[in-house]
Scaffold this motif. Structure first.
Motif, PDB file in Angstrom:
ATOM      1  N   HIS A   8       0.819  -1.224   0.000  1.00 45.63           N
ATOM      2  CA  HIS A   8       0.000   0.000   0.000  1.00 45.63           C
ATOM      3  C   HIS A   8       0.851   1.272   0.000  1.00 45.63           C
ATOM      4  CE1 HIS A   8      -3.411  -2.620   0.665  1.00 45.63           C
ATOM      5  NE2 HIS A   8      -2.820  -3.124   1.743  1.00 45.63           N
ATOM      6  N   LEU A   9       1.919   1.229  -0.750  1.00 46.65           N
ATOM      7  CA  LEU A   9       2.763   2.405  -0.892  1.00 46.65           C
ATOM      8  C   LEU A   9       2.131   3.355  -1.902  1.00 46.65           C
ATOM      9  CD1 LEU A   9       5.576   3.268   0.257  1.00 46.65           C
ATOM     10  CD2 LEU A   9       6.545   2.497  -1.913  1.00 46.65           C
ATOM     11  N   ARG A  10       2.160   4.635  -1.603  1.00 43.68           N
ATOM     12  CA  ARG A  10       1.591   5.618  -2.533  1.00 43.68           C
ATOM     13  C   ARG A  10       2.282   5.518  -3.887  1.00 43.68           C
ATOM     14  NH1 ARG A  10       1.318  11.546  -0.155  1.00 43.68           N
ATOM     15  NH2 ARG A  10       0.549  11.822  -2.297  1.00 43.68           N
ATOM     16  N   LYS A  11       1.499   5.746  -4.935  1.00 50.19           N
ATOM     17  CA  LYS A  11       2.009   5.568  -6.289  1.00 50.19           C
ATOM     18  C   LYS A  11       3.239   6.432  -6.548  1.00 50.19           C
ATOM     19  CE  LYS A  11       0.649   5.741 -11.164  1.00 50.19           C
ATOM     20  NZ  LYS A  11      -0.435   6.068 -12.122  1.00 50.19           N
ATOM     21  N   GLU A  12       3.210   7.695  -6.091  1.00 42.96           N
ATOM     22  CA  GLU A  12       4.340   8.592  -6.317  1.00 42.96           C
ATOM     23  C   GLU A  12       5.600   8.065  -5.639  1.00 42.96           C
ATOM     24  OE1 GLU A  12       1.404   9.485  -5.235  1.00 42.96           O
ATOM     25  OE2 GLU A  12       0.587  10.673  -6.900  1.00 42.96           O
ATOM     26  N   HIS A  13       5.434   7.580  -4.400  1.00 43.57           N
ATOM     27  CA  HIS A  13       6.583   7.049  -3.675  1.00 43.57           C
ATOM     28  C   HIS A  13       7.115   5.768  -4.340  1.00 43.57           C
ATOM     29  CE1 HIS A  13       5.032   9.252   0.164  1.00 43.57           C
ATOM     30  NE2 HIS A  13       5.587  10.072  -0.720  1.00 43.57           N
ATOM     31  N   ALA A  14       6.169   4.943  -4.821  1.00 44.10           N
ATOM     32  CA  ALA A  14       6.568   3.702  -5.492  1.00 44.10           C
ATOM     33  C   ALA A  14       7.379   4.005  -6.746  1.00 44.10           C
ATOM     34  CB  ALA A  14       5.340   2.877  -5.842  1.00 44.10           C
ATOM     35  N   LEU A  15       6.942   5.001  -7.518  1.00 50.80           N
ATOM     36  CA  LEU A  15       7.646   5.351  -8.747  1.00 50.80           C
ATOM     37  C   LEU A  15       9.037   5.924  -8.453  1.00 50.80           C
ATOM     38  CD1 LEU A  15       4.696   6.894 -10.804  1.00 50.80           C
ATOM     39  CD2 LEU A  15       5.913   4.760 -11.291  1.00 50.80           C
ATOM     40  N   ILE A  16       9.155   6.700  -7.376  1.00 49.03           N
ATOM     41  CA  ILE A  16      10.458   7.237  -6.984  1.00 49.03           C
ATOM     42  C   ILE A  16      11.401   6.096  -6.615  1.00 49.03           C
ATOM     43  CG2 ILE A  16      11.678   8.571  -5.217  1.00 49.03           C
ATOM     44  CD1 ILE A  16       9.246  10.451  -5.148  1.00 49.03           C
TER      45      ILE A  16
ATOM     46  N   ALA B 124      14.508   2.560 -20.520  1.00 44.88           N
ATOM     47  CA  ALA B 124      13.067   2.560 -20.809  1.00 44.88           C
ATOM     48  C   ALA B 124      12.248   2.513 -19.519  1.00 44.88           C
ATOM     49  CB  ALA B 124      12.717   1.377 -21.707  1.00 44.88           C
ATOM     50  N   ALA B 125      12.663   1.687 -18.566  1.00 42.36           N
ATOM     51  CA  ALA B 125      11.961   1.599 -17.281  1.00 42.36           C
ATOM     52  C   ALA B 125      12.045   2.923 -16.526  1.00 42.36           C
ATOM     53  CB  ALA B 125      12.548   0.468 -16.446  1.00 42.36           C
ATOM     54  N   GLU B 126      13.208   3.574 -16.590  1.00 39.47           N
ATOM     55  CA  GLU B 126      13.376   4.876 -15.940  1.00 39.47           C
ATOM     56  C   GLU B 126      12.436   5.913 -16.555  1.00 39.47           C
ATOM     57  OE1 GLU B 126      16.166   6.093 -13.368  1.00 39.47           O
ATOM     58  OE2 GLU B 126      15.065   4.253 -12.997  1.00 39.47           O
ATOM     59  N   LEU B 127      12.359   5.927 -17.897  1.00 49.20           N
ATOM     60  CA  LEU B 127      11.490   6.890 -18.574  1.00 49.20           C
ATOM     61  C   LEU B 127      10.025   6.659 -18.209  1.00 49.20           C
ATOM     62  CD1 LEU B 127      13.148   7.010 -22.126  1.00 49.20           C
ATOM     63  CD2 LEU B 127      13.235   8.759 -20.349  1.00 49.20           C
ATOM     64  N   MET B 128       9.608   5.400 -18.121  1.00 48.81           N
ATOM     65  CA  MET B 128       8.224   5.106 -17.736  1.00 48.81           C
ATOM     66  C   MET B 128       7.946   5.545 -16.306  1.00 48.81           C
ATOM     67  SD  MET B 128       7.212   1.437 -19.466  1.00 48.81           S
ATOM     68  CE  MET B 128       8.673   0.545 -18.970  1.00 48.81           C
ATOM     69  N   ALA B 129       8.918   5.309 -15.416  1.00 52.25           N
ATOM     70  CA  ALA B 129       8.735   5.701 -14.016  1.00 52.25           C
ATOM     71  C   ALA B 129       8.678   7.218 -13.873  1.00 52.25           C
ATOM     72  CB  ALA B 129       9.875   5.130 -13.173  1.00 52.25           C
ATOM     73  N   VAL B 130       9.573   7.929 -14.545  1.00 45.62           N
ATOM     74  CA  VAL B 130       9.595   9.392 -14.475  1.00 45.62           C
ATOM     75  C   VAL B 130       8.333   9.977 -15.105  1.00 45.62           C
ATOM     76  CG1 VAL B 130      10.795  11.458 -15.282  1.00 45.62           C
ATOM     77  CG2 VAL B 130      12.101   9.522 -14.399  1.00 45.62           C
ATOM     78  N   GLY B 131       7.904   9.399 -16.239  1.00 42.63           N
ATOM     79  CA  GLY B 131       6.665   9.864 -16.868  1.00 42.63           C
ATOM     80  C   GLY B 131       5.471   9.702 -15.948  1.00 42.63           C
ATOM     81  N   GLY B 132       5.387   8.555 -15.286  1.00 41.87           N
ATOM     82  CA  GLY B 132       4.289   8.322 -14.345  1.00 41.87           C
ATOM     83  C   GLY B 132       4.358   9.245 -13.155  1.00 41.87           C
ATOM     84  N   LEU B 133       5.553   9.568 -12.695  1.00 36.59           N
ATOM     85  CA  LEU B 133       5.733  10.439 -11.531  1.00 36.59           C
ATOM     86  C   LEU B 133       5.224  11.848 -11.806  1.00 36.59           C
ATOM     87  CD1 LEU B 133       6.952  10.568  -8.668  1.00 36.59           C
ATOM     88  CD2 LEU B 133       9.106  11.253  -9.714  1.00 36.59           C
ATOM     89  N   PHE B 134       5.435  12.327 -13.033  1.00 40.97           N
ATOM     90  CA  PHE B 134       5.001  13.681 -13.394  1.00 40.97           C
ATOM     91  C   PHE B 134       3.681  13.672 -14.172  1.00 40.97           C
ATOM     92  CE2 PHE B 134       9.552  14.162 -12.703  1.00 40.97           C
ATOM     93  CZ  PHE B 134       9.597  15.303 -11.922  1.00 40.97           C
TER      94      PHE B 134
END
Length: 764
Positions: free
Chosen positions: A269-277, A302-312
């Motif tokens: 149950h980690l917040r999505k923003e924290h999970a992506l970070i 590619a994984a980094e770009l997806m994570a950063v895109g989701g974060l913002f």
């Protein structure tokens, strides 16, 4: 609109293609690479977008500067050859490879501030035990000879120097020994993290090593990218069926790890923003932990770009992710597209972007076929069962193999019975792969010309277009190119008489026009001194595969008609057992009496398979054998004086070769065949004083000669007296020490000599 066409119209994709073409043009300038760059540049101009045109010009300038700095850095860090140098290096425990009494490692040269390769001979069993058990990352003072990595000296041979240059490594330290060893104590936070990652990676390698085989090898290769030296020798079916990508850390494992992290963070149950970070922070650590191999760079970016895109909260399309990972990947590693791993990683991930309209089998077929031109350009063979093998193996790995291995690794200390059961299942799977690879279907295609690879890849992609007409045209053109190339390789107009650069030994090839007959004379090999048990190598250098078989397969040759072993010395027969394991040999010719020798019984007999063995003398006649046998006259013990001597006429020249036959033997041949004239001779015994008498050479009217000898060999071959004789008789000679592989190529109309290099300079 078809997905591929749509993707080709994407401006971000075109920017990625532009920089990829710029990379090829800068580092491998040719007509094809220039055309690719111009095509990409014109496509960007035609988008009529000032923003994209400005971005493309900016990127071209930026990457040109990056490439220039990269190339300049490689030149500046390349050290001159130096003996007895002393260098201070940093060694990671997980990057040390022990093979018998040899240690190899990639290290960081703290003296000159760049990466270097170490080759160290271990002096004792206690020292070997230390290195095998060591988990600490070390600072070492090392003495040795500074040089450059080994270069290819034969046509179609893998070039170690080029391979290391793509990883920014230009120097090696050989004949090395450790002067002082101490623990590395990093001071800044980044080095501390890096040191701990390598420490725990080595600990995990040691932990997984405890598991039984092949479970241990599978676990280390799939989870941390650690492969044994002899993995592909133990399991050749993995290579033959094109399953290497499953055993090399790549997008397959990164996707698995990425999905695992997302589900794990969701479960707690980690917040999505924290999970992506956390995911964005974890992926670079995963990259280092998995060995930082180049094929891993694209999926991690590619994984980094997806994570950063989701974060913002950005909508990042697959096209942008692919193009972005290409641009960043080239920026970080400018020569990533010159490695097979890099090429296949970007190509296969690109193919995944537009296969949604295809059925499952078509998807598997496309993924297999689109990689075929790259494989044929590097490996020269293709197995017809590679497509179905990949189709079934990929889901099995994801759904069954990897979970089972993870369970076995977790339960190893507590429930070894479970681990042993899983190992049995993995063993069955490994045996199944090997059995499938032995089924009919392996095609020795030959070396596909480099300039055909890109057009073929494009045509294969278009062959899966939704538009029927375009599919037909593309399929037809691709088939024409493949069939024409196959026929061109397998039915050549020329023939050749060639001397491989095999080191201190002999290996000669006669290939007649149209590949009608293939005669291999000796195989080379090393004289191995007796060693204690701890000194024995697990994986041995296989020149038969890397030099001889590679060359034959590049020429479209799948079997040897005649193998002639001139006599029983190891530098002539030592590689034969590896040749028998790699290729079918129809007939083996040996000097009369060799069947009873210890060398034959130990080095040849156990590996013969179905090869017919023929003992020969000068009176032996063999159907379709393109040589006349002129020695030995009687049965012997396969010593130098019993060497098989062969004579033939090809391309307007008469050719003579006689293993290590001494000058007395040559004189006896001259007396028995007084009319014999020789234009081209392979000088006996590597240019020793004991062979090739000056009077005999003069009487034979020799015009050309080939010396096969190892660089810096301990015997001093070729001898100065022999070189003086060659000079006095005005014989044009070729030496594998300086010229590398040497070929006499002939057709009905012309003939010429061709060497791999005009001259090798030791200071290069």
């Amino acid at each position: 609109m078809f997905a591929l066409t749509k993707f080709a119209q994407n401006n971000y994709f075109c920017l990625g293609l532009l920089i990829a073409a710029l990379t090829a043009t800068y580092f491998r300038f040719s007509l094809l690479t220039v055309c690719l760059f111009l095509f990409a540049f014109v496509r960007v101009i035609l988008c009529y977008s000032r923003k994209i045109i400005f971005a493309s010009v900016f990127l071209v300038i930026l990457f040109l500067l990056r490439f220039y700095c990269f190339q300049t850095s490689l030149q500046q860090q390349t050290l001159p050859n130096q003996q007895d140098a002393q260098i201070k290096v940093r060694l990671y425990a997980d990057e040390i490879i022990i093979n018998g009494d040899q240690l190899k490692a990639k290290a960081f040269d703290l003296t000159h501030k760049h990466k270097i390769v170490l080759y160290v001979k271990i002096k004792s069993a206690a020292e070997k035990l230390f290195w095998e058990n060591n988990r600490e990352n070390l600072i070492c003072l090392v003495n040795g000879d500074v040089g450059k990595p080994q270069r290819a000296t034969n046509f179609f041979q893998f070039d170690v120097r080029d391979y290391f240059s793509t990883q920014s490594i230009t120097n090696q330290l050989s004949q090395s020994s450790f002067e002082r060893v101490s623990k590395w104590r990093p001071k800044n936070i980044f080095n501390i993290i890096n040191e701990r990652i390598h420490f725990f990676r080595k600990a995990l390698i040691d932990y997984l090593n405890v598991m039984p085989s092949p479970l241990s090898e599978y676990a280390r290769s799939l989870f941390i990218g650690d492969l044994d030296n002899d993995f592909y020798q133990q399991y050749p079916g993995v290579t033959d069926l094109g399953l290497i990508h499953l055993f090399s850390i790549s997008g397959f494992q990164v996707s698995y790890f990425f999905i695992f992290l997302r589900k794990l963070f969701k479960q707690i149950h980690l917040r999505k923003e924290h999970a992506l970070i956390l995911i964005a922070a974890t992926m670079p650590l995963f990259f280092v932990f998995s060995g930082a191999v180049q094929s891993l760079l694209r999926p991690v970016i590619a994984a980094e770009l997806m994570a950063v895109g989701g974060l913002f909260h950005l909508r990042v399309s697959k096209e942008i992710i692919w193009s972005g990972s290409l641009l960043i990947g080239i920026g970080l590693s400018p020569m990533i597209l010159f490695s097979i791993g890099g090429q296949l990683s970007y190509l296969l991930s690109f193919s995944l972007l537009f296969i949604g309209h295809l059925k499952k089998f078509q998807q598997g077929l496309l993924m297999s076929l689109v990689s075929m031109p790259i494989v044929l350009g590097a490996k020269f063979t293709w197995h017809l069962l590679s497509t179905p093998a990949n189709f079934f193996a990929i889901p099995i790995f994801g759904i069954v193999i990897m979970p089972l291995i993870a369970i076995a690794a977790c339960l190893q200390p507590f429930l070894p019975i479970v681990t042993n059961t899983i190992n049995y299942l993995i063993q069955l799977f490994a045996e199944l792969i090997e059995w499938i690879s032995q089924l009919p279907g392996k095609i020795v295609f030959g070396k596909l010309d480099d300039w055909l690879i890109v057009p073929l890849v494009i045509l294969i992609l278009l062959a899966f277009d939704e538009r029927k007409k375009l599919r037909k045209i593309s399929t037809t053109l691709a088939a024409i190119i493949l069939i024409s190339s196959f026929l061109w390789i397998h039915l050549p107009k020329n023939g050749e008489f060639s001397a491989f650069d095999i080191g201190q030994g002999d290996a000669l090839l006669l290939r007649t026009p149209g590949n009608q007959q293939t005669v291999l004379i000796d195989t080379g090999g090393k004289v191995v001194l007796p060693k204690q048990g701890w000194q024995q190598s697990v994986a041995v250098s296989n020149q038969a595969k890397s030099i001889i078989v590679n060359y034959l397969q590049a020429k479209g040759i799948g079997h040897v008609d005649f193998l002639v072993l001139s006599h029983g010395d190891m530098d002539h027969i030592g590689n034969a057992k590896y040749l028998f394991a790699q290729m079918r040999v129809d007939r083996l010719l040996i000097p009369a009496g060799m069947l009873q020798t210890h060398a034959f019984k130990k080095e040849i007999l156990p590996y013969l398979n179905k090869t017919q063995v023929i003992e020969v003398t000068a009176d032996t006649k063999i159907n379709r054998f393109p040589f006349q046998i002129v020695h030995p006259f009687t049965s012997g013990q396969a010593e130098n004086e019993d060497s098989i001597a062969l004579f033939t006429k090809i391309g307007g020249l008469t050719v003579f070769t006689a293993g290590d036959l001494p000058k007395e033997g040559e004189s006896a041949i001259q007396k028995r065949y007084p009319q014999l004239k020789v234009d081209l001779i392979k000088f006996g015994h590597h240019g020793s004083n004991t062979s090739s008498d000056k009077r005999v050479l003069q009487d034979w009217q020799v015009r050309f000669g080939i010396i096969s000898a190892g660089r810096h060999n301990r015997y001093g071959h070729p001898k100065s007296d022999m070189q003086k004789t060659i000079s006095d008789l005005h014989i044009q000679s070729f030496n594998t020490q300086t010229n590398g592989m040497t070929r006499f190529v002939y057709t009905d109309k012309k003939s010429y000599f061709q060497t791999f290099a005009k001259d090798f300079d030791d200071t290069e």
